[in-house]
Design a protein around this motif. Structure first.
Motif, PDB file in Angstrom:
ATOM      1  N   VAL A 153       7.388  -4.574  -4.478  1.00 23.62           N
ATOM      2  CA  VAL A 153       6.452  -4.382  -5.578  1.00 23.62           C
ATOM      3  C   VAL A 153       6.882  -3.224  -6.465  1.00 23.62           C
ATOM      4  N   TRP A 160      -0.099  -6.222  -9.475  1.00 25.29           N
ATOM      5  CA  TRP A 160      -0.526  -6.129  -8.083  1.00 25.29           C
ATOM      6  C   TRP A 160      -1.521  -4.981  -7.906  1.00 25.29           C
ATOM      7  N   TRP A 161      -2.417  -5.147  -6.964  1.00 22.75           N
ATOM      8  CA  TRP A 161      -3.174  -4.048  -6.382  1.00 22.75           C
ATOM      9  C   TRP A 161      -2.374  -3.565  -5.188  1.00 22.75           C
ATOM     10  N   ALA A 162      -2.215  -2.268  -5.037  1.00 29.11           N
ATOM     11  CA  ALA A 162      -1.425  -1.731  -3.929  1.00 29.11           C
ATOM     12  C   ALA A 162      -2.153  -0.555  -3.301  1.00 29.11           C
ATOM     13  N   ASP A 163      -2.134  -0.506  -1.977  1.00 32.18           N
ATOM     14  CA  ASP A 163      -2.760   0.589  -1.233  1.00 32.18           C
ATOM     15  C   ASP A 163      -1.694   1.621  -0.894  1.00 32.18           C
ATOM     16  N   PRO A 221       3.765   1.099  -0.420  1.00 32.01           N
ATOM     17  CA  PRO A 221       2.369   0.733  -0.174  1.00 32.01           C
ATOM     18  C   PRO A 221       2.201   0.109   1.199  1.00 32.01           C
ATOM     19  N   LYS A 223      -0.364  -2.013   1.788  1.00 25.66           N
ATOM     20  CA  LYS A 223      -0.860  -3.359   1.512  1.00 25.66           C
ATOM     21  C   LYS A 223      -0.674  -3.639   0.022  1.00 25.66           C
ATOM     22  N   VAL A 224      -0.425  -4.897  -0.302  1.00 27.65           N
ATOM     23  CA  VAL A 224      -0.383  -5.303  -1.707  1.00 27.65           C
ATOM     24  C   VAL A 224      -1.127  -6.623  -1.855  1.00 27.65           C
ATOM     25  N   ARG A 225      -1.656  -6.833  -3.036  1.00 25.26           N
ATOM     26  CA  ARG A 225      -2.327  -8.098  -3.340  1.00 25.26           C
ATOM     27  C   ARG A 225      -2.035  -8.447  -4.787  1.00 25.26           C
ATOM     28  N   LYS A 226      -1.491  -9.625  -5.005  1.00 28.10           N
ATOM     29  CA  LYS A 226      -1.165 -10.048  -6.370  1.00 28.10           C
ATOM     30  C   LYS A 226      -2.447 -10.375  -7.120  1.00 28.10           C
ATOM     31  N   SER A 235       9.422   3.935  -5.525  1.00 32.15           N
ATOM     32  CA  SER A 235       9.203   4.043  -4.080  1.00 32.15           C
ATOM     33  C   SER A 235       9.604   5.424  -3.572  1.00 32.15           C
ATOM     34  N   THR A 291       5.882  -5.622   0.671  1.00 31.89           N
ATOM     35  CA  THR A 291       5.383  -4.427  -0.009  1.00 31.89           C
ATOM     36  C   THR A 291       6.512  -3.619  -0.630  1.00 31.89           C
TER      37      THR A 291
END
Length: 343
Positions: free
Chosen positions: A6, A33-36, A18, A20-23, A12, A3
């Motif tokens: 990203v 990426w989607w990042a929480d 973040p 969580k991250v999801r490519k 940052s 994380t």
């Protein structure tokens, strides 16, 4: 990916890390990426790939900032930017599928985006067809045994000149594809991926509804009745926002896309011409349609739309004869009204 990797260090420090991250899927020219984050989910985009990455990054950020004033909104909100790293952060938006008649909302949203001009110097002018495209259209006519009308070459050259000389200042998306670069959110349409944004005449992109979305993977044909309603929605929205009617000729815009050779290939291959000349010897598939299917459709559209144009009468006749020649040579070519080719 970690994380921490990203976001850039600068982002940052500003936004935090973040949890969580999801490519997400994207072109090879960007990482997304989607990042929480603590404040909610966001989208992080890193523009990479090719020698023009920094230019594409600047264009997209400039377009997002220009479009930020549109109401209702037409782009996601820009949360943060690190210009040195080529990374920016957008608000995350829930999206769904387009509803029946989505073309009406699409056209109105496109007009709102376009009305965010005049744009600043950081955006280039729209890249029109050029003399090599004219040469290649006439090459196809000779290759397929089509006698070009006497005034066709002069009309094509004049079309190139008009396309390049426009003083219009609409904020063009550059690649407003309904099946990839449009989010259908509960609050309305939002455009994303503005790396190819430019300044030009809004008719250039309104023409997408007629000529089968020339820069898009999918090439849906808009039903005639819905097409007229969508074009009216665009013109009414534009006039309401700018106080003036749209200037220019839609037939010019459709003809320009018809003769523009790099409108037959995906984005990574654009910028190089002579694709019409290549098409005479070999067909290729991009997305759901082949290059010859796309060209035949555009020729048909321009032949009909320009038939009553004093400036494009010979071009209309040439397009009609080229389309007929293609149908005779390749009778199995599908038309873009085929449900298999629609979005």
């Amino acid at each position: 990916m970690s994380t921490a990797r990203v976001l850039s260090q600068r982002l940052s420090q500003r936004l935090g890390l973040p949890s969580k991250v999801r490519k997400l899927g994207s072109s090879p020219r960007s990482l997304v990426w989607w990042a929480d984050m603590d404040g909610g989910a966001v989208i992080v985009k890193h523009v990479v790939g090719g020698g023009d990455a920094s230019a594409r990054f600047r264009r997209e950020v400039a377009a997002l900032r220009l479009a930020d004033g549109a109401r209702p909104a037409v782009v996601p909100r820009l949360v943060a930017v690190d210009e040195d790293a080529g990374i920016f952060v957008l608000e995350y938006l829930d999206e769904g599928r387009p509803a029946a008649g989505w073309q009406l909302d699409y056209a109105a949203a496109l007009a709102r985006l376009h009305a965010c001009g005049p744009a600043a110097e950081e955006l280039p002018r729209w890249d029109p067809p050029d003399g090599s495209d004219v040469e290649d259209v006439l090459f196809l006519a000779r290759r397929w045994g089509v006698a070009a009308p006497r005034d066709a070459e002069a009309e094509l050259e004049a079309l190139v000149g008009r396309s390049a000389a426009t003083d219009a200042t609409a904020l063009l998306h550059g690649d407003p594809c309904p099946c990839g670069n449009v989010l259908y959110t509960p609050e309305g349409i939002r455009f994303i991926d503005l790396e190819q944004s430019s300044v030009g005449n809004g008719l250039v992109e309104l023409a997408y509804l007629r000529v089968g979305f020339p820069t898009c993977y999918s090439s849906p044909a808009t039903p005639p009745g819905l097409l007229r309603e969508a074009e009216d929605a665009y013109r009414e929205t534009w006039a309401g926002l700018t106080g003036a009617p749209i200037v220019g000729d839609l037939a010019d815009a459709c003809a320009a896309w018809t003769i523009r050779g790099d409108g037959l290939v995906e984005r990574a291959h654009r910028g190089r011409r002579r694709y019409l000349r290549k098409l005479a010897a070999k067909d290729w598939t991009w997305g759901k349609a082949t290059a010859r299917e796309r060209l035949a459709f555009r020729l048909d559209v321009t032949a009909e739309l320009a038939a009553d144009s004093a400036q494009l009468a010979a071009v209309s006749a040439l397009c009609r004869d080229l389309r007929d020649a293609m149908r005779r040579r390749w009778p199995s070519l599908r038309v873009l009204t085929d449900p298999a080719l629609n979005y």
